[in-house]
Scaffold this motif. Structure first.
Motif, PDB file in Angstrom:
ATOM      1  N   LEU A  17      -1.759  -3.142  15.240  1.00 35.24           N
ATOM      2  CA  LEU A  17      -2.909  -3.398  14.365  1.00 35.24           C
ATOM      3  C   LEU A  17      -4.129  -2.541  14.713  1.00 35.24           C
ATOM      4  N   ILE A  18      -4.103  -1.834  15.831  1.00 30.48           N
ATOM      5  CA  ILE A  18      -5.286  -1.010  16.127  1.00 30.48           C
ATOM      6  C   ILE A  18      -5.246   0.322  15.377  1.00 30.48           C
ATOM      7  N   ARG A  19      -4.124   0.625  14.737  1.00 35.97           N
ATOM      8  CA  ARG A  19      -4.112   1.860  13.923  1.00 35.97           C
ATOM      9  C   ARG A  19      -4.935   1.633  12.666  1.00 35.97           C
ATOM     10  N   ASP A  20      -5.793   2.591  12.356  1.00 39.85           N
ATOM     11  CA  ASP A  20      -6.658   2.467  11.174  1.00 39.85           C
ATOM     12  C   ASP A  20      -5.850   2.399   9.884  1.00 39.85           C
ATOM     13  N   ASP A  21      -4.642   3.001   9.915  1.00 38.75           N
ATOM     14  CA  ASP A  21      -3.844   3.063   8.693  1.00 38.75           C
ATOM     15  C   ASP A  21      -2.780   1.974   8.653  1.00 38.75           C
ATOM     16  N   PHE A  22      -2.952   0.915   9.451  1.00 40.50           N
ATOM     17  CA  PHE A  22      -1.901  -0.108   9.487  1.00 40.50           C
ATOM     18  C   PHE A  22      -1.614  -0.674   8.096  1.00 40.50           C
ATOM     19  N   GLU A  23      -2.660  -1.037   7.369  1.00 40.03           N
ATOM     20  CA  GLU A  23      -2.431  -1.682   6.059  1.00 40.03           C
ATOM     21  C   GLU A  23      -1.712  -0.731   5.116  1.00 40.03           C
ATOM     22  N   GLU A  24      -2.106   0.531   5.170  1.00 35.65           N
ATOM     23  CA  GLU A  24      -1.471   1.539   4.311  1.00 35.65           C
ATOM     24  C   GLU A  24       0.022   1.673   4.658  1.00 35.65           C
ATOM     25  N   LEU A  25       0.309   1.721   5.942  1.00 37.73           N
ATOM     26  CA  LEU A  25       1.712   1.857   6.362  1.00 37.73           C
ATOM     27  C   LEU A  25       2.524   0.617   6.022  1.00 37.73           C
ATOM     28  N   TYR A  26       1.898  -0.528   6.205  1.00 38.23           N
ATOM     29  CA  TYR A  26       2.588  -1.787   5.906  1.00 38.23           C
ATOM     30  C   TYR A  26       2.954  -1.843   4.420  1.00 38.23           C
ATOM     31  N   LEU A  27       1.983  -1.545   3.570  1.00 42.02           N
ATOM     32  CA  LEU A  27       2.252  -1.592   2.121  1.00 42.02           C
ATOM     33  C   LEU A  27       3.275  -0.537   1.723  1.00 42.02           C
ATOM     34  N   PHE A  28       3.179   0.613   2.355  1.00 41.91           N
ATOM     35  CA  PHE A  28       4.142   1.688   2.048  1.00 41.91           C
ATOM     36  C   PHE A  28       5.569   1.218   2.357  1.00 41.91           C
ATOM     37  N   ALA A  29       5.717   0.606   3.510  1.00 40.38           N
ATOM     38  CA  ALA A  29       7.052   0.122   3.905  1.00 40.38           C
ATOM     39  C   ALA A  29       7.541  -0.952   2.947  1.00 40.38           C
ATOM     40  N   ARG A  30       6.680  -1.876   2.620  1.00 36.95           N
ATOM     41  CA  ARG A  30       7.093  -2.966   1.735  1.00 36.95           C
ATOM     42  C   ARG A  30       7.438  -2.443   0.347  1.00 36.95           C
ATOM     43  N   ARG A  31       6.699  -1.439  -0.121  1.00 33.28           N
ATOM     44  CA  ARG A  31       6.993  -0.892  -1.460  1.00 33.28           C
ATOM     45  C   ARG A  31       8.286  -0.085  -1.473  1.00 33.28           C
ATOM     46  N   LEU A  32       8.721   0.333  -0.296  1.00 32.50           N
ATOM     47  CA  LEU A  32      10.041   0.968  -0.210  1.00 32.50           C
ATOM     48  C   LEU A  32      11.159  -0.081  -0.226  1.00 32.50           C
ATOM     49  N   GLY A  33      10.770  -1.342  -0.232  1.00 31.87           N
ATOM     50  CA  GLY A  33      11.781  -2.396  -0.201  1.00 31.87           C
ATOM     51  C   GLY A  33      12.226  -2.720   1.215  1.00 31.87           C
ATOM     52  N   LEU A  34      11.402  -2.364   2.175  1.00 28.64           N
ATOM     53  CA  LEU A  34      11.704  -2.701   3.568  1.00 28.64           C
ATOM     54  C   LEU A  34      11.006  -4.007   3.932  1.00 28.64           C
ATOM     55  N   LYS A  35      11.713  -4.853   4.649  1.00 27.27           N
ATOM     56  CA  LYS A  35      11.057  -6.002   5.250  1.00 27.27           C
ATOM     57  C   LYS A  35      10.377  -5.503   6.530  1.00 27.27           C
ATOM     58  N   VAL A  36       9.286  -6.156   6.906  1.00 27.15           N
ATOM     59  CA  VAL A  36       8.545  -5.670   8.077  1.00 27.15           C
ATOM     60  C   VAL A  36       8.455  -6.759   9.139  1.00 27.15           C
ATOM     61  N   MET A  37       8.940  -6.419  10.301  1.00 23.94           N
ATOM     62  CA  MET A  37       8.786  -7.303  11.451  1.00 23.94           C
ATOM     63  C   MET A  37       7.597  -6.770  12.251  1.00 23.94           C
ATOM     64  N   LEU A  38       6.597  -7.596  12.446  1.00 21.88           N
ATOM     65  CA  LEU A  38       5.373  -7.154  13.125  1.00 21.88           C
ATOM     66  C   LEU A  38       5.249  -7.852  14.478  1.00 21.88           C
ATOM     67  N   PHE A  39       5.153  -7.047  15.531  1.00 16.32           N
ATOM     68  CA  PHE A  39       4.882  -7.571  16.873  1.00 16.32           C
ATOM     69  C   PHE A  39       3.404  -7.329  17.171  1.00 16.32           C
ATOM     70  N   THR A  40       2.674  -8.362  17.489  1.00 11.83           N
ATOM     71  CA  THR A  40       1.234  -8.205  17.669  1.00 11.83           C
ATOM     72  C   THR A  40       0.698  -9.208  18.686  1.00 11.83           C
ATOM     73  N   ASN A  41      -0.488  -8.902  19.230  1.00  9.27           N
ATOM     74  CA  ASN A  41      -1.178  -9.899  20.049  1.00  9.27           C
ATOM     75  C   ASN A  41      -2.160 -10.715  19.216  1.00  9.27           C
ATOM     76  N   ALA A  42      -2.231 -10.417  17.939  1.00  4.37           N
ATOM     77  CA  ALA A  42      -3.030 -11.161  16.942  1.00  4.37           C
ATOM     78  C   ALA A  42      -4.529 -10.910  17.036  1.00  4.37           C
ATOM     79  N   ARG A  43      -4.974 -10.170  18.035  1.00  6.20           N
ATOM     80  CA  ARG A  43      -6.426  -9.945  18.142  1.00  6.20           C
ATOM     81  C   ARG A  43      -6.968  -9.195  16.937  1.00  6.20           C
ATOM     82  N   GLY A  44      -6.158  -8.321  16.398  1.00  5.90           N
ATOM     83  CA  GLY A  44      -6.635  -7.487  15.293  1.00  5.90           C
ATOM     84  C   GLY A  44      -6.369  -8.084  13.917  1.00  5.90           C
ATOM     85  N   VAL A  45      -5.962  -9.344  13.877  1.00  6.28           N
ATOM     86  CA  VAL A  45      -5.733  -9.976  12.571  1.00  6.28           C
ATOM     87  C   VAL A  45      -7.091 -10.303  11.953  1.00  6.28           C
ATOM     88  N   THR A  46      -7.475  -9.542  10.975  1.00  3.60           N
ATOM     89  CA  THR A  46      -8.735  -9.767  10.262  1.00  3.60           C
ATOM     90  C   THR A  46      -8.439 -10.614   9.020  1.00  3.60           C
TER      91      THR A  46
END
Lengths: 98, 424
Positions: free
Chosen positions: B85-114
């Motif tokens: 989540l510290i990558r500035d482009d996380f949301e962009e990458l996440y949406l890109f993956a999902r729009r490709l029809g990929l499910k996304v497994m996210l490992f995080t410490n949750a600190r960056g959950v805005t």
């Protein structure tokens, strides 16, 4: 919601349809389609053949006509299959009217 | 009529009638940087390590990797790090993956959950459970692990946001002294989380840093910002003793024994000299700099394939895994296919040559209990086939507890191991 042969349908923008190893895999994109993690939708062979024709251009009647040469089915069978599949896909929000 | 369209749970039924795709899931380490500085972590570089940031795959490169993964048939991608989540482009990458029809497994410490990220995960669900790492149930215990003031508050706020938005997540713990004293509280809280249908898992026998000093190439840069030896010393100090680890594993003795009976009957046998008996190389992982790895912890340059071309591993003997035509420095995702079809199948045939490994590990029936593997050997000693003493001690401690071994016995010397396994 009634499904009519003159209607035109297309895959919902809320899903992503992928063809992997000959299977159509429909992956929900937004909330409210799949209920849980790990949930996807696949189509049986009949469903796949119909899905391939649901392009937002053809009416369902055109889809029936396009499929007729491919399947040696009794009169009305293809039409019943198309209407039933479309109803199932619409109910699951995988298909929308174009 | 519902037979036309079939609701499937991945893993419960075979999805494929005509052969499975080349790639099931891709693991991507989006960054090695992290906003925590955990005492036990084998990866984390400082959040503001500009050199590391500069060398990371760009947004476009990551999008190309995701596109290639989807083309190879992957159904899901795991975003891990460092802290993704510290990558500035996380949301962009996440949406890109999902729009490709990929499910996304996210490992995080949750600190960056805005609120924005929580909203995104609610609106466009990952279709996989988010996994949140927990280091303590109070600021004092959590921050003794993360070494970052304010990290506990941010973690709790992130978790609250996920709960408020109905984003399904599970938690897992790092068994450091702080959390070890709060296990009951942690597990009671975890049981209240909607997606937790079993007690949380723990990491406890911590890995050393897999990037070794001196190893470096475009795909395997030296660990700038991280003193490898100093970090490894810190990790060693954070490790549980084998006895304490086994005490923790057996705290619910009845359940443990039931699980172990089943497990041991399936997995206890000498592995022989073939080094890869795990799933490494059947899938693929891409590190933050574009090196395709057979598994996430296996950083040995000679086992990786660089998407950025160049001479591969270098620095530590070069890369035997590189395709001959990889001389150009162009980013080429076709090398992901090469890794899966050529380099990794070859890698999986690797056999041990270290006499000590052949004398001990190759003939040791505790393989099922022992975490010894090429990745851990690499992290500890810089070879793929050196016995890792700590893991060996842990396995022997567990075996003694299960009465598979008597005090003083070494597992590789036991001939009647089958009888002993049946006795559990």
């Amino acid at each position: 919601m009634s499904i009519a042969l003159e209607d035109v349908y297309k895959p919902s923008e809320d899903v992503v349809a992928r063809e992997i190893e000959g299977e159509i895999i429909i992956v929900p994109l937004v909330a409210g389609i799949g209920d849980m993690e790990d949930e996807l939708f696949t189509l049986n062979d009949t469903g796949k053949a119909i899905w391939d024709k649901l392009d937002g251009q053809r009416s369902l009647a055109d889809v029936v006509t396009a499929l007729s040469p491919k399947f040696a089915a009794e009169d009305g069978t293809i039409q019943r299959d198309v209407l039933a599949l479309v109803a199932a896909l619409v109910a699951r929000k995988l298909l929308t009217r174009a | 009529m519902s037979g036309y369209v079939i609701r499937r749970k991945v893993g419960e039924q075979p999805l494929w009638q005509h052969g499975s795709p080349l790639l099931g899931r891709l693991d991507i380490e989006l960054t090695e940087r992290c906003d925590n500085d955990c005492v036990h972590c084998c990866i984390c570089l400082p959040e503001h390590d500009e050199d590391a940031r500069r060398r990371e795959m760009s947004t476009a490169e990551l999008q190309a990797v995701l596109t290639q993964a989807a083309a190879l048939g992957a159904l899901s991608v795991r975003f891990t790090g460092g802290e993704p989540l510290i990558r500035d482009d996380f949301e962009e990458l996440y949406l890109f993956a999902r729009r490709l029809g990929l499910k996304v497994m996210l490992f995080t410490n949750a600190r960056g959950v805005t609120p924005e990220i929580a909203d995104l995960l609610a609106r466009v669900p990952p279709l996989e459970l988010v996994e949140v790492s927990v280091y303590g149930m109070s600021a004092q215990t959590c921050e003794s692990a993360t070494r970052c003031r304010g990290s506990y508050e941010e973690f709790r706020r992130g978790v609250e946001l996920l709960l408020e938005r109905g984003v399904r997540f599970v938690v897992k713990g790092a068994l450091l002294p702080g959390l070890a004293g709060e296990v009951a509280e942690f597990e009671a809280w975890a049981a209240t989380l909607p997606a937790m249908d079993k007690p949380p898992g723990y990491s406890m026998f911590f890995d050393l840093r897999g990037r070794r000093e001196g190893g470096g190439s475009a795909a395997e840069p030296p660990a700038v910002g991280c003193d490898v030896e100093r970090r490894n010393e810190t990790i060693r100090r954070a490790r549980l003793s084998p006895a304490d680890g086994v005490r923790f594993l057996t705290r619910d003795r009845e359940r443990y024994l039931k699980d172990m009976r089943e497990f041991c009957s399936k997995f206890m046998r000498p592995p022989g000299d073939k080094l890869f008996s795990c799933g490494a190389g059947h899938g693929a992982c891409v590190d933050a700099y574009g090196a395709v790895q057979a598994c996430l912890p296996l950083r040995a340059p000679q086992t990786t394939v660089s998407l950025r071309g160049g001479s591969g591993g270098g620095g530590e003997g070069g890369s035997a895994a590189e395709p001959p035509a990889a001389a150009s420095a162009a980013f080429d995702t076709a090398r992901l296919r090469y890794a899966l079809t050529e380099a990794f199948p070859r890698l999986r045939e690797t056999r041990a040559t270290n006499p000590e490994y052949l004398r001990r590990c190759a003939v040791c029936f505790l393989k099922g209990l022992c975490e010894q593997c090429p990745a851990k050997s690499w992290a500890e000693s810089g070879t793929l086939d050196t016995p890792v003493e700590y893991l060996c001690e842990v396995a022997h401690e567990q075996a003694r507890d299960l009465r598979l071994l008597e005090p003083g016995e070494r597992a590789w010397e036991i001939e009647d191991w089958k009888v002993r396994v049946e006795r559990i």
